[in-house]
Design a protein around this motif. Structure first.
Motif, PDB file in Angstrom:
ATOM      1  N   PRO A   1      55.100 -35.362  88.423  1.00 29.89           N
ATOM      2  CA  PRO A   1      56.172 -36.294  88.806  1.00 29.89           C
ATOM      3  C   PRO A   1      57.561 -35.729  88.517  1.00 29.89           C
ATOM      4  CG  PRO A   1      54.439 -37.445  87.606  1.00 29.89           C
ATOM      5  CD  PRO A   1      54.148 -35.988  87.485  1.00 29.89           C
ATOM      6  N   GLY A   2      57.689 -34.962  87.418  1.00 28.97           N
ATOM      7  CA  GLY A   2      58.996 -34.400  87.070  1.00 28.97           C
ATOM      8  C   GLY A   2      59.502 -33.447  88.127  1.00 28.97           C
ATOM      9  N   ARG A   3      58.613 -32.566  88.608  1.00 32.38           N
ATOM     10  CA  ARG A   3      59.016 -31.631  89.660  1.00 32.38           C
ATOM     11  C   ARG A   3      59.368 -32.375  90.940  1.00 32.38           C
ATOM     12  NH1 ARG A   3      54.354 -26.941  89.168  1.00 32.38           N
ATOM     13  NH2 ARG A   3      54.965 -26.108  87.117  1.00 32.38           N
ATOM     14  N   LEU A   4      58.531 -33.332  91.306  1.00 36.99           N
ATOM     15  CA  LEU A   4      58.792 -34.088  92.533  1.00 36.99           C
ATOM     16  C   LEU A   4      60.124 -34.816  92.443  1.00 36.99           C
ATOM     17  CD1 LEU A   4      55.240 -35.572  93.257  1.00 36.99           C
ATOM     18  CD2 LEU A   4      56.365 -33.679  94.438  1.00 36.99           C
ATOM     19  N   GLN A   5      60.396 -35.392  91.278  1.00 39.23           N
ATOM     20  CA  GLN A   5      61.661 -36.116  91.113  1.00 39.23           C
ATOM     21  C   GLN A   5      62.855 -35.156  91.181  1.00 39.23           C
ATOM     22  OE1 GLN A   5      61.965 -38.354  87.509  1.00 39.23           O
ATOM     23  NE2 GLN A   5      63.838 -39.399  88.113  1.00 39.23           N
ATOM     24  N   ARG A   6      62.716 -33.981  90.532  1.00 39.37           N
ATOM     25  CA  ARG A   6      63.822 -33.016  90.530  1.00 39.37           C
ATOM     26  C   ARG A   6      64.113 -32.497  91.937  1.00 39.37           C
ATOM     27  NH1 ARG A   6      61.753 -30.119  87.117  1.00 39.37           N
ATOM     28  NH2 ARG A   6      60.974 -28.322  88.276  1.00 39.37           N
ATOM     29  N   TRP A   7      63.056 -32.113  92.644  1.00 39.25           N
ATOM     30  CA  TRP A   7      63.266 -31.604  94.002  1.00 39.25           C
ATOM     31  C   TRP A   7      63.693 -32.724  94.949  1.00 39.25           C
ATOM     32  CZ3 TRP A   7      57.925 -28.824  93.511  1.00 39.25           C
ATOM     33  CH2 TRP A   7      58.076 -27.685  92.712  1.00 39.25           C
TER      34      TRP A   7
ATOM     35  N   THR B   1      62.859 -41.118 101.656  1.00 37.57           N
ATOM     36  CA  THR B   1      62.629 -40.237 100.511  1.00 37.57           C
ATOM     37  C   THR B   1      62.640 -41.025  99.211  1.00 37.57           C
ATOM     38  OG1 THR B   1      63.663 -38.379 101.695  1.00 37.57           O
ATOM     39  CG2 THR B   1      63.470 -38.176  99.317  1.00 37.57           C
ATOM     40  N   GLY B   2      63.611 -41.911  99.066  1.00 32.80           N
ATOM     41  CA  GLY B   2      63.700 -42.729  97.861  1.00 32.80           C
ATOM     42  C   GLY B   2      62.509 -43.651  97.692  1.00 32.80           C
ATOM     43  N   MET B   3      61.934 -44.093  98.802  1.00 29.57           N
ATOM     44  CA  MET B   3      60.791 -45.012  98.702  1.00 29.57           C
ATOM     45  C   MET B   3      59.507 -44.289  98.304  1.00 29.57           C
ATOM     46  SD  MET B   3      61.357 -47.339 102.097  1.00 29.57           S
ATOM     47  CE  MET B   3      62.859 -48.308 102.318  1.00 29.57           C
ATOM     48  N   VAL B   4      59.335 -43.068  98.785  1.00 27.55           N
ATOM     49  CA  VAL B   4      58.068 -42.370  98.592  1.00 27.55           C
ATOM     50  C   VAL B   4      58.011 -41.580  97.305  1.00 27.55           C
ATOM     51  CG1 VAL B   4      56.545 -40.591  99.544  1.00 27.55           C
ATOM     52  CG2 VAL B   4      57.616 -42.267 101.055  1.00 27.55           C
ATOM     53  N   LEU B   5      59.098 -40.866  96.974  1.00 30.57           N
ATOM     54  CA  LEU B   5      59.074 -40.003  95.797  1.00 30.57           C
ATOM     55  C   LEU B   5      59.280 -40.830  94.520  1.00 30.57           C
ATOM     56  CD1 LEU B   5      61.046 -36.907  97.039  1.00 30.57           C
ATOM     57  CD2 LEU B   5      58.600 -37.074  96.608  1.00 30.57           C
ATOM     58  N   PRO B   6      58.524 -40.503  93.455  1.00 33.07           N
ATOM     59  CA  PRO B   6      58.602 -41.291  92.234  1.00 33.07           C
ATOM     60  C   PRO B   6      59.944 -41.149  91.542  1.00 33.07           C
ATOM     61  CG  PRO B   6      57.304 -39.314  91.868  1.00 33.07           C
ATOM     62  CD  PRO B   6      57.567 -39.397  93.354  1.00 33.07           C
ATOM     63  N   GLY B   7      60.478 -42.279  91.075  1.00 31.68           N
ATOM     64  CA  GLY B   7      61.693 -42.244  90.268  1.00 31.68           C
ATOM     65  C   GLY B   7      62.978 -42.159  91.044  1.00 31.68           C
ATOM     66  N   LEU B   8      62.915 -42.172  92.387  1.00 31.16           N
ATOM     67  CA  LEU B   8      64.138 -42.078  93.189  1.00 31.16           C
ATOM     68  C   LEU B   8      64.430 -43.427  93.823  1.00 31.16           C
ATOM     69  CD1 LEU B   8      63.781 -38.654  95.031  1.00 31.16           C
ATOM     70  CD2 LEU B   8      65.050 -39.157  92.965  1.00 31.16           C
TER      71      LEU B   8
END
Length: 357
Positions: free
Chosen positions: A316-322, A347-354
């Motif tokens: 999740p950390g990598r996905l959130q950073r990218w 993008t904000g809806m699908v990626l965790p933490g965005l």
């Protein structure tokens, strides 16, 4: 001076350079391919190959077919991979690593003892894999796709600064093998014509004829996909429709005839949704009117997100950073039209933490 490439030019080039050089290099390419001073990724770098990629490896496909020949002659015996390395004069290759790579694919069993781990025996899966490789050798389209990708990658690795090189040198590199067999010299002119048609290389009027990679060709290599992925991307003005996921909630916007149907993500990390999102982002990159450097960064980020989501255990950390970097580009003033807002929101809806844009 560079000029456009015609089929007639490359037919002439083929007869004048490729045909003659192919004959002179045939023995050297088979017995000592790594001698040409061109950077090329060998089979022992980067760990095990991904499943299904053995046909494009530098030596593994050749080794597997060589093992099959020995297997047919002496079915019960183990064969020392060191013999293959010595026969092909591959001093830079480690026979133990070659054996381990085939074992990781389930294609051989290794006879482990106190002295070495290079004696191998083909498994049933290995026998089937050899049959597949021999079928692929007759698949002209698959061979040409490999040649196109391998030549452009070699050109980038060798002369990314657009220094011209003689394309016939490709025939003396490990990349000029597909499914364990040498690529036909007839495939090279078609490869050059295809790459030039899509402005990934340009022909230089020199003697002998040389080619150079273009900025668009470099961007294609950096994106990490195949040439076919690159040329299939929509161009500005194209009519494109994306359908992402199932239509439980639609977001749609038009930007130069662009329509996107997307669903919201309800379950945190949805790997399938993230993979589809990343592919949509990569396809949309040429339509966003981004500077060239941003296009490269944007495409690389989307490729990383897709690979991470498809890994089976995404971080999740990598996905959130990218994803944050993607959002930064999408929300920047350089992105034009409603399409950027739609992609940012999805993008904000699908990626965790965005948060959605």
């Amino acid at each position: 001076m560079a000029r456009g490439i015609s089929s007639r030019d490359f037919d002439k080039f083929s007869k004048a350079y490729v045909g003659g050089l192919k004959k002179s290099l045939e023995q050297a390419a088979r017995r000592n391919p790594p001698r040409v001073q061109i950077q090329a990724e060998n089979s022992t770098s980067g760990g095990a190959l991904s499943s299904g990629a053995i046909e494009s490896s530098a030596y593994l496909a050749q080794l597997l077919i060589w093992l099959d020949t020995n297997h047919q002659q002496r079915p019960a015996e183990y064969v020392d991979v060191t013999r293959f390395v010595e026969e092909h004069q591959l001093e830079d290759e480690d026979p133990t690593v070659l054996a381990l790579q085939l074992e990781q694919h389930g294609l051989v069993n290794i006879a482990r003892d106190m002295t070495r781990g290079t004696d191998v025996h083909l498994t049933d899966e290995g026998v089937v894999a050899v049959k597949r490789l021999k079928n692929l050798q007759r698949d002209r389209a698959a061979r040409l796709r490999h040649t196109i990708d391998a030549f452009l990658r070699l050109l980038y690795d060798t002369a990314s600064d657009q220094t011209p090189i003689n394309p016939a040198l490709f025939l003396a590199t490990p990349s000029s093998y597909f499914a364990g067999a040498e690529i036909s010299g007839d495939d090279l002119p078609q490869t050059l014509s295809y790459l030039a048609e899509h402005k990934l290389i340009e022909r230089i009027d020199t003697d002998p004829t040389t080619v150079a990679i273009t900025p668009q060709g470099a961007s294609c290599v950096l994106a990490g996909g195949s040439v076919q992925d690159h040329v299939s991307q929509p161009k500005p003005g194209d009519n494109v429709t994306f359908h992402i996921g199932e239509n439980t909630g639609n977001i749609a916007a038009n930007s130069r005839d662009f329509t996107m149907n997307a669903t919201t993500n309800k379950d945190g990390i949805d790997s399938a949704a993230i993979v589809m999102l990343a592919r949509a982002l990569r396809q949309a990159a040429p339509i966003l009117d981004l500077p060239e450097d941003d296009v490269i960064e944007f495409t690389q980020l989307a490729t990383r997100i897709e690979a991470e989501a498809a890994s089976g255990s995404p971080d999740p950390g990598r996905l959130q950073r990218w994803g944050s970097s993607i959002m930064g580009i999408l929300n920047s003033p350089v992105v034009s039209g409603a399409l950027g807002s739609v992609l940012a929101a999805y993008t904000g809806m699908v990626l965790p933490g965005l948060p959605p844009a």
